[in-house]
Design a protein around this motif. Structure first.
Motif, PDB file in Angstrom:
ATOM      1  N   SER A 182     -50.029   4.157 -81.649  1.00 42.82           N
ATOM      2  CA  SER A 182     -48.984   3.555 -82.475  1.00 42.82           C
ATOM      3  C   SER A 182     -48.734   2.139 -81.983  1.00 42.82           C
ATOM      4  O   SER A 182     -48.608   1.917 -80.771  1.00 42.82           O
ATOM      5  N   VAL A 183     -48.684   1.171 -82.901  1.00 47.30           N
ATOM      6  CA  VAL A 183     -48.362  -0.201 -82.532  1.00 47.30           C
ATOM      7  C   VAL A 183     -47.352  -0.780 -83.516  1.00 47.30           C
ATOM      8  O   VAL A 183     -47.323  -0.407 -84.694  1.00 47.30           O
ATOM      9  N   LEU A 184     -46.547  -1.696 -83.019  1.00 43.95           N
ATOM     10  CA  LEU A 184     -45.629  -2.453 -83.862  1.00 43.95           C
ATOM     11  C   LEU A 184     -46.209  -3.843 -84.059  1.00 43.95           C
ATOM     12  O   LEU A 184     -46.562  -4.519 -83.096  1.00 43.95           O
ATOM     13  N   ILE A 185     -46.289  -4.262 -85.318  1.00 46.19           N
ATOM     14  CA  ILE A 185     -46.822  -5.578 -85.662  1.00 46.19           C
ATOM     15  C   ILE A 185     -45.681  -6.395 -86.269  1.00 46.19           C
ATOM     16  O   ILE A 185     -44.973  -5.920 -87.169  1.00 46.19           O
ATOM     17  N   GLU A 186     -45.522  -7.611 -85.784  1.00 41.27           N
ATOM     18  CA  GLU A 186     -44.494  -8.509 -86.306  1.00 41.27           C
ATOM     19  C   GLU A 186     -45.147  -9.813 -86.735  1.00 41.27           C
ATOM     20  O   GLU A 186     -45.851 -10.458 -85.949  1.00 41.27           O
ATOM     21  N   THR A 187     -44.911 -10.196 -87.986  1.00 43.75           N
ATOM     22  CA  THR A 187     -45.466 -11.433 -88.512  1.00 43.75           C
ATOM     23  C   THR A 187     -44.700 -11.852 -89.762  1.00 43.75           C
ATOM     24  O   THR A 187     -44.281 -11.001 -90.554  1.00 43.75           O
ATOM     25  N   GLU A 188     -44.472 -13.130 -89.899  1.00 45.91           N
ATOM     26  CA  GLU A 188     -43.815 -13.704 -91.082  1.00 45.91           C
ATOM     27  C   GLU A 188     -42.511 -12.987 -91.417  1.00 45.91           C
ATOM     28  O   GLU A 188     -42.183 -12.750 -92.581  1.00 45.91           O
ATOM     29  N   GLY A 189     -41.754 -12.636 -90.391  1.00 48.17           N
ATOM     30  CA  GLY A 189     -40.466 -11.996 -90.585  1.00 48.17           C
ATOM     31  C   GLY A 189     -40.525 -10.532 -90.947  1.00 48.17           C
ATOM     32  O   GLY A 189     -39.480  -9.914 -91.222  1.00 48.17           O
ATOM     33  N   ILE A 201     -48.185  -8.161 -81.484  1.00 52.68           N
ATOM     34  CA  ILE A 201     -48.541  -6.749 -81.484  1.00 52.68           C
ATOM     35  C   ILE A 201     -47.988  -6.102 -80.212  1.00 52.68           C
ATOM     36  O   ILE A 201     -48.287  -6.556 -79.107  1.00 52.68           O
ATOM     37  N   THR A 202     -47.192  -5.055 -80.389  1.00 52.63           N
ATOM     38  CA  THR A 202     -46.656  -4.306 -79.254  1.00 52.63           C
ATOM     39  C   THR A 202     -47.189  -2.880 -79.317  1.00 52.63           C
ATOM     40  O   THR A 202     -46.960  -2.173 -80.299  1.00 52.63           O
ATOM     41  N   VAL A 203     -47.907  -2.474 -78.286  1.00 56.52           N
ATOM     42  CA  VAL A 203     -48.426  -1.110 -78.232  1.00 56.52           C
ATOM     43  C   VAL A 203     -47.300  -0.161 -77.851  1.00 56.52           C
ATOM     44  O   VAL A 203     -46.676  -0.312 -76.802  1.00 56.52           O
ATOM     45  N   LEU A 204     -47.036   0.820 -78.700  1.00 53.20           N
ATOM     46  CA  LEU A 204     -45.971   1.784 -78.449  1.00 53.20           C
ATOM     47  C   LEU A 204     -46.494   3.122 -77.954  1.00 53.20           C
ATOM     48  O   LEU A 204     -45.750   3.878 -77.313  1.00 53.20           O
ATOM     49  N   ALA A 205     -47.746   3.436 -78.246  1.00 55.71           N
ATOM     50  CA  ALA A 205     -48.329   4.688 -77.762  1.00 55.71           C
ATOM     51  C   ALA A 205     -49.845   4.568 -77.727  1.00 55.71           C
ATOM     52  O   ALA A 205     -50.465   4.167 -78.714  1.00 55.71           O
ATOM     53  N   GLU A 206     -50.411   4.898 -76.586  1.00 56.41           N
ATOM     54  CA  GLU A 206     -51.860   5.016 -76.421  1.00 56.41           C
ATOM     55  C   GLU A 206     -52.103   5.840 -75.160  1.00 56.41           C
ATOM     56  O   GLU A 206     -51.167   6.320 -74.531  1.00 56.41           O
TER      57      GLU A 206
END
Length: 211
Positions: free
Chosen positions: A31-38, A10-15
Motif C-alpha cells: 500500500s502506498v500513498l501518492i500525493e500530487t497536484e493537490g 510517494i509514501t510507502v504504508l505497507a510492504e
C-alpha cells in the motif's frame, strides 16, 4: 519510506520491509500513498490494517483521500479495504471531516479468485457491496487522475515471454490470468514514473503501454 520526485510524493504504508529504528510494521502486502497536484491517492490497501497503523504513526490522515486505486484484486492488495471502510464509517459516526474517495480499478478487480490449495485469494468485498459505500469507476480504459498521473486500465499482453501462466481461477471457473492488473504512471520532467503492485501483466508489457 517517503520518496519525492518533482511534484510527486510517494509514501510507502505497507510492504514486506521496514527501516531499522522507524518502528513501522511490515508484512506480505502492499500500500502506498501518492500525493500530487493537490490530490491524495491511496494505491492498494494491503492485506491487513498495517497501512492504517503506519499512516497514523506517520501523521497521515487517510480520511481525506481523493482516490482509492487498486493495482489488481488479490487479497494482499485489497484485504485492508475492510479496515478503511471502518475508518470512514467511524468518521461519519463521530462527525469528523471525511471524504468519500473515488474507487478506481479494473472491472474484474473485485470478483472472487480461487486457489485450489488456499481457497479465496481475491477481494472479500464485492463490487456491489463496495458501491454502497463509495463512488466507483471500474474501467478497462485509461483514466487521467490529474494532468500528469494516469491509471492504465487493462494492459495489453503483447510480448511472448510474460503473463503466460494463470494464478488460480475466476468466478466462472476459467483460469485467472489477472486481466485486472494495472498500474499508475506519472509524467515527470525526467521521464515516466511507473507505480505498480505485482505487475502480473508483465513489467515489460506495462512499460511499453505506459510509453
Amino acid at each position: 519510506m517517503v520518496s519525492k520526485m518533482m511534484e510527486l510524493k510517494i509514501t510507502v504504508l505497507a510492504e514486506n520491509n521496514t527501516f531499522i529504528d522507524q518502528y513501522l510494521l511490515g508484512g506480505p502486502e502492499f500500500s502506498v500513498l501518492i500525493e500530487t497536484e493537490g490530490k491524495k491517492i491511496l494505491f492498494d490497501c494491503g492485506y491487513s490494517d498495517i497501512f492504517l497503523r503506519n499512516a497514523e504513526k506517520l501523521g497521515i490522515n487517510l480520511r481525506q483521500l481523493d482516490y482509492l486505486v487498486f493495482s489488481h484484486g488479490h487479497n494482499d492488495h485489497t484485504g485492508g479495504l475492510f479496515h478503511l471502510l471502518n475508518l470512514l464509517s467511524e468518521a461519519k459516526a463521530f462527525n469528523l471531516p471525511c471524504k468519500k474517495p473515488l474507487v478506481l480499478a479494473h472491472p474484474l478487480a473485485f470478483e472472487s479468485k480461487i486457489d485450489d490449495v488456499v481457497g479465496e485469494i481475491g477481494s472479500l468485498i464485492s463490487t456491489e457491496k463496495l458501491a454502497i459505500h463509495l463512488p466507483m469507476n471500474l474501467t478497462q480504459e485509461v483514466f487521467w487522475i490529474t494532468k500528469d498521473l494516469v491509471f492504465l486500465g487493462e494492459i495489453p499482453r503483447l510480448n511472448n515471454f510474460e503473463a503466460k501462466h494463470p494464478i488460480g481461477r475466476r468466478e466462472n471457473g476459467e483460469d485467472d490470468f489477472i486481466l485486472d492488473d494495472s498500474a499508475l504512471v506519472y509524467k515527470s520532467a525526467d521521464g515516466l514514473v511507473i507505480i505498480t503492485g505485482c505487475a502480473h501483466a508483465g513489467i515489460c508489457n506495462t512499460i511499453e503501454y505506459a510509453k
